[in-house]
Design a protein around this motif. Structure first.
Motif, mmCIF file in Angstrom:
data_model
loop_
_atom_site.group_PDB
_atom_site.id
_atom_site.type_symbol
_atom_site.label_atom_id
_atom_site.label_comp_id
_atom_site.label_asym_id
_atom_site.label_seq_id
_atom_site.Cartn_x
_atom_site.Cartn_y
_atom_site.Cartn_z
ATOM 1 N N SER B 280 0.768 -1.355 -0.219
ATOM 2 C CA SER B 280 0.342 -0.093 -0.157
ATOM 3 C C SER B 280 1.029 1.147 -0.232
ATOM 4 O O SER B 280 1.151 2.438 -0.434
ATOM 5 C CB SER B 280 -0.531 -0.054 0.436
ATOM 6 N N SER B 281 2.403 1.167 -0.055
ATOM 7 C CA SER B 281 2.988 1.781 0.618
ATOM 8 C C SER B 281 3.766 2.969 -0.693
ATOM 9 O O SER B 281 3.652 3.814 -0.780
ATOM 10 C CB SER B 281 4.589 2.334 1.757
ATOM 11 N N TYR B 282 3.104 2.197 -1.994
ATOM 12 C CA TYR B 282 3.736 2.369 -3.143
ATOM 13 C C TYR B 282 3.277 3.057 -3.794
ATOM 14 O O TYR B 282 3.631 3.889 -4.604
ATOM 15 C CB TYR B 282 3.698 0.651 -3.963
ATOM 16 N N ILE B 283 2.039 3.357 -3.741
ATOM 17 C CA ILE B 283 0.777 4.168 -3.885
ATOM 18 C C ILE B 283 1.597 5.837 -3.443
ATOM 19 O O ILE B 283 1.682 6.738 -4.674
ATOM 20 C CB ILE B 283 -0.435 4.190 -3.162
ATOM 21 N N LEU B 284 2.468 5.641 -2.784
ATOM 22 C CA LEU B 284 3.440 7.073 -2.151
ATOM 23 C C LEU B 284 3.406 7.218 -3.236
ATOM 24 O O LEU B 284 4.449 8.795 -3.624
ATOM 25 C CB LEU B 284 3.594 7.011 -1.173
ATOM 26 N N PHE B 285 4.475 6.660 -3.581
ATOM 27 C CA PHE B 285 5.770 7.141 -4.999
ATOM 28 C C PHE B 285 4.766 6.995 -6.536
ATOM 29 O O PHE B 285 5.439 6.993 -8.039
ATOM 30 C CB PHE B 285 6.318 5.618 -5.336
ATOM 31 N N LEU B 286 3.807 6.599 -6.959
ATOM 32 C CA LEU B 286 2.590 6.780 -7.792
ATOM 33 C C LEU B 286 2.516 8.737 -7.488
ATOM 34 O O LEU B 286 1.958 9.578 -6.815
ATOM 35 C CB LEU B 286 1.774 6.296 -7.953
ATOM 36 N N ALA B 287 2.468 8.775 -9.522
ATOM 37 C CA ALA B 287 1.833 10.341 -9.460
ATOM 38 C C ALA B 287 0.267 10.468 -9.760
ATOM 39 O O ALA B 287 0.358 9.084 -9.927
ATOM 40 C CB ALA B 287 2.471 10.845 -11.112
ATOM 41 N N PRO B 288 -0.543 11.478 -9.581
ATOM 42 C CA PRO B 288 -1.935 11.819 -9.486
ATOM 43 C C PRO B 288 -1.955 10.651 -10.740
ATOM 44 O O PRO B 288 -3.195 11.047 -10.848
ATOM 45 C CB PRO B 288 -1.672 13.205 -9.706
ATOM 46 N N LYS B 289 -1.677 11.289 -12.166
ATOM 47 C CA LYS B 289 -2.371 10.736 -13.159
ATOM 48 C C LYS B 289 -2.175 9.410 -13.301
ATOM 49 O O LYS B 289 -3.180 8.342 -13.981
ATOM 50 C CB LYS B 289 -1.762 11.839 -14.449
ATOM 51 N N GLU B 290 -0.932 8.658 -12.631
ATOM 52 C CA GLU B 290 -0.539 7.341 -12.468
ATOM 53 C C GLU B 290 -2.077 6.253 -11.672
ATOM 54 O O GLU B 290 -2.797 5.736 -11.971
ATOM 55 C CB GLU B 290 0.672 6.874 -12.207
ATOM 56 N N ILE B 291 -2.845 7.379 -10.384
ATOM 57 C CA ILE B 291 -3.366 6.573 -9.347
ATOM 58 C C ILE B 291 -4.468 7.367 -10.297
ATOM 59 O O ILE B 291 -5.478 5.996 -10.076
ATOM 60 C CB ILE B 291 -3.397 7.367 -8.656
ATOM 61 N N PHE B 292 -4.811 7.528 -11.034
ATOM 62 C CA PHE B 292 -6.289 8.193 -11.762
ATOM 63 C C PHE B 292 -6.200 7.324 -13.084
ATOM 64 O O PHE B 292 -7.141 6.639 -12.480
ATOM 65 C CB PHE B 292 -6.189 9.252 -12.488
ATOM 66 N N TRP B 293 -5.178 6.700 -13.020
ATOM 67 C CA TRP B 293 -5.293 5.238 -14.285
ATOM 68 C C TRP B 293 -5.372 4.074 -13.673
ATOM 69 O O TRP B 293 -6.666 3.447 -14.055
ATOM 70 C CB TRP B 293 -3.694 5.743 -14.801
ATOM 71 N N LEU B 294 -4.956 3.820 -12.689
ATOM 72 C CA LEU B 294 -5.148 2.518 -11.506
ATOM 73 C C LEU B 294 -6.744 2.703 -11.352
ATOM 74 O O LEU B 294 -7.805 1.715 -11.093
ATOM 75 C CB LEU B 294 -4.287 2.858 -10.696
ATOM 76 N N LYS B 295 -7.148 3.788 -11.139
ATOM 77 C CA LYS B 295 -8.230 4.032 -10.838
ATOM 78 C C LYS B 295 -9.895 3.367 -11.654
ATOM 79 O O LYS B 295 -11.091 2.798 -11.231
ATOM 80 C CB LYS B 295 -9.081 5.139 -10.378
ATOM 81 N N ALA B 296 -9.388 4.436 -13.008
ATOM 82 C CA ALA B 296 -9.881 4.486 -13.614
ATOM 83 C C ALA B 296 -10.589 2.171 -13.796
ATOM 84 O O ALA B 296 -10.920 2.102 -13.899
ATOM 85 C CB ALA B 296 -9.521 4.392 -14.720
ATOM 86 N N ARG B 297 -9.190 1.811 -14.288
ATOM 87 C CA ARG B 297 -9.159 0.322 -14.441
ATOM 88 C C ARG B 297 -9.884 -0.467 -13.552
ATOM 89 O O ARG B 297 -10.415 -1.321 -13.617
ATOM 90 C CB ARG B 297 -8.019 -0.329 -14.684
ATOM 91 N N PHE B 298 -10.039 0.087 -11.983
ATOM 92 C CA PHE B 298 -10.544 -0.478 -11.490
ATOM 93 C C PHE B 298 -12.066 -0.383 -11.047
ATOM 94 O O PHE B 298 -12.551 -1.364 -10.778
ATOM 95 C CB PHE B 298 -9.779 0.282 -9.416
#
Lengths: 175, 308
Positions: B280-298
């Motif tokens: 779960s800590s890996y998320i701290l190394f992600l850029a916002p656009k990468e998190i949005f990409w993950l969120k969209a896939r989810f």
């Protein structure tokens, strides 16, 4: 940000990083060893003490289990595993705690203080009013993994083991 | 050669720039979930680990005398009763839930940290690396603005027409990232002090510890060259997570390798919360656009689950 508050914040950052670094990494020289002592004291006090030596410097080479051997007044002897087998979705997390207690700490020569309370606890747990306990032993059994060889190694499911056991504490009730 | 001015500018950019709060607030939700599950998983064995008198494997009084120096331990100020012991756990569970949903986030995080440290000082004999990691991360979370997004606090503020500023200081994220990297760096240094990791045999021994086994992977650990490859790969990935993850071009490959390593360990070995908190800590190394990409896939995956 005001210069003074930024300076203060920078000091706190350096202090924090120093504490987590020196308390967290292994000692490599005299200075490091001395600073580690101070850093660890602060880390323990504020609740950020580390423990990052996972399976290091070498992984353990044995499986260890602790058992309680209870002898009743009528001569019957029963052996119980110290660990319980938790059930349910959170079982792995509960099991990790039991393993830490029974496999690492209870057998450790540095944790001998755990043995007497364990005797009291298990006496309470397994006592039978009609047939009281006369003696309790806590012992551990362990099996060492066959050494690694560069040429061929036994299959993971058929690795030979060397079985051993030792008695950690014996208590006769009424002593 | 590096000038002092360049160093100061670099330091300022590293610690004092601003960033979007998406990564931090997403991390809060996942981290809060593990804090909460940690509390729930203590309920059934509570009497044994934190009880009073001969109901406990570590008596309360022993836990006070075990440490000489100052430690945060709220049990010292509470009456030694079952009620007090339960009160600590129940409050911990409640505050960890509040951290997860972001309700009264700051004060909940502070209380949660104090109670977690107290419980860990109350019974040191059951702690594993997952407990240590959660405690160290929670310390930094007390100072982080984790409430500004995806939280009840943010929702309530928005309803009052006073929304939080979601562009936040990067300072606490940097400290969390540094703490995360240090875990890997320290474990690599500890491992390099021994010989099993250096000569490549360590995974042979860890894979044969029956007590830790979850799923026994066939073939993978049955040949010396595969064992050596697995040992050195694990060591290199841990080193990379502590160092190369900071190199912009290498960040994603290193994070993916680390994720695979943790998933493989989680599948084959049972070692508590550590793997999950690390993942779960890996998320701290992600850029916002990468998190949005993950969120969209989810989100795309969710209806699939619904249909199934």
């Amino acid at each position: 940000m005001k210069r003074l508050s930024k300076c203060f914040l920078n000091m706190l950052i350096v202090l924090y990083l120093g504490i987590i670094y020196f308390s967290g990494v292994p000692e490599t020289n005299t200075l490091n060893t001395r600073i580690k002592k101070q850093a660890s004291a602060v880390a323990l006090g504020i609740g950020i003490w580390p423990s990052w030596s996972m399976f290091a410097p070498n992984p353990i080479r044995f499986d260890s289990k602790s058992f309680v051997e209870v002898t009743y007044k009528n001569g019957v002897m029963k052996e119980h595993d110290v660990e319980i087998e938790p059930k349910g979705p959170l079982a792995p997390f509960r099991k990790a705690r039991w393993m830490k207690y029974a496999q690492d700490n209870l057998r450790s020569p540095n944790q001998k203080g755990l043995l007497d309370p364990a005797i009291r606890y298990f006496r309470n747990k397994y006592d039978d009013k009609a047939n009281p306990i006369v003696s309790i032993k806590i012992k551990r059994k362990w099996s060492e993994v066959h050494p690694f060889s560069n040429h061929s190694i036994p299959s993971i499911s058929k690795t030979p083991r060397i079985e051993k056991n030792e008695i950690l504490i014996t208590k006769t009730i009424g002593e | 050669m590096l000038s002092l001015k360049t160093f100061v500018e670099g330091w300022d950019r590293f610690f004092y720039s601003t960033t979007d709060a998406t990564a931090l607030c997403s991390f809060r939700i996942m981290f809060g979930l593990f804090l909460f599950l940690n509390g729930i998983s203590l309920v059934e064995d509570f009497e044994v680990w934190f009880g009073i008198g001969s109901n406990a494997l570590v008596p309360l009084q022993d836990s006070f005398t075990f440490y000489k120096n100052f430690r945060i331990n709220i049990y010292k100020w509470l009456s030694p009763t079952e009620f007090s012991a339960w009160l600590v756990l129940v409050t911990y569970i409640a505050t960890s839930f509040f951290v997860m949903i972001g309700f009264k986030t700051r004060i909940s995080t502070i209380i949660c940290f104090i109670l977690m440290v107290s419980m860990q000082n109350r019974n040191y004999s059951i702690l594993n690396s997952g407990d240590t990691l959660m405690r160290c991360m929670l310390f930094l979370m007390m100072f982080a603005p984790t409430q500004v997004k995806y939280s009840v606090d943010a929702y309530l503020k928005k309803n009052k027409d006073e929304p939080f500023e979601t562009e936040i200081s990067i300072l606490t994220i940097r400290l969390l990232q540094l703490q995360f990297s240090l875990v890997y760096l320290a474990t690599t240094l500890f491992k390099l002090k021994g010989y099993d990791w250096v000569d490549g045999s360590a995974v042979y021994y860890t894979s044969r510890l029956v007590n830790f086994q979850r799923i026994v992977l066939p073939i993978v650990f049955d040949y010396p060259f595969l064992v050596k490859f697995a040992t050195w790969s694990a060591l290199f990935i841990e080193f990379a997570m502590g160092s190369l993850v900071w190199v912009k071009e290498l960040r994603l490959p290193v994070l993916i390798s680390g994720l695979l390593l943790h998933l493989l360990i989680e599948i084959s070995m049972s070692i508590g919360f550590f793997e999950w908190v690390m993942i779960s800590s890996y998320i701290l190394f992600l850029a916002p656009k990468e998190i949005f990409w993950l969120k969209a896939r989810f989100k795309l995956l969710l209806p699939q689950f619904g249909r199934a």
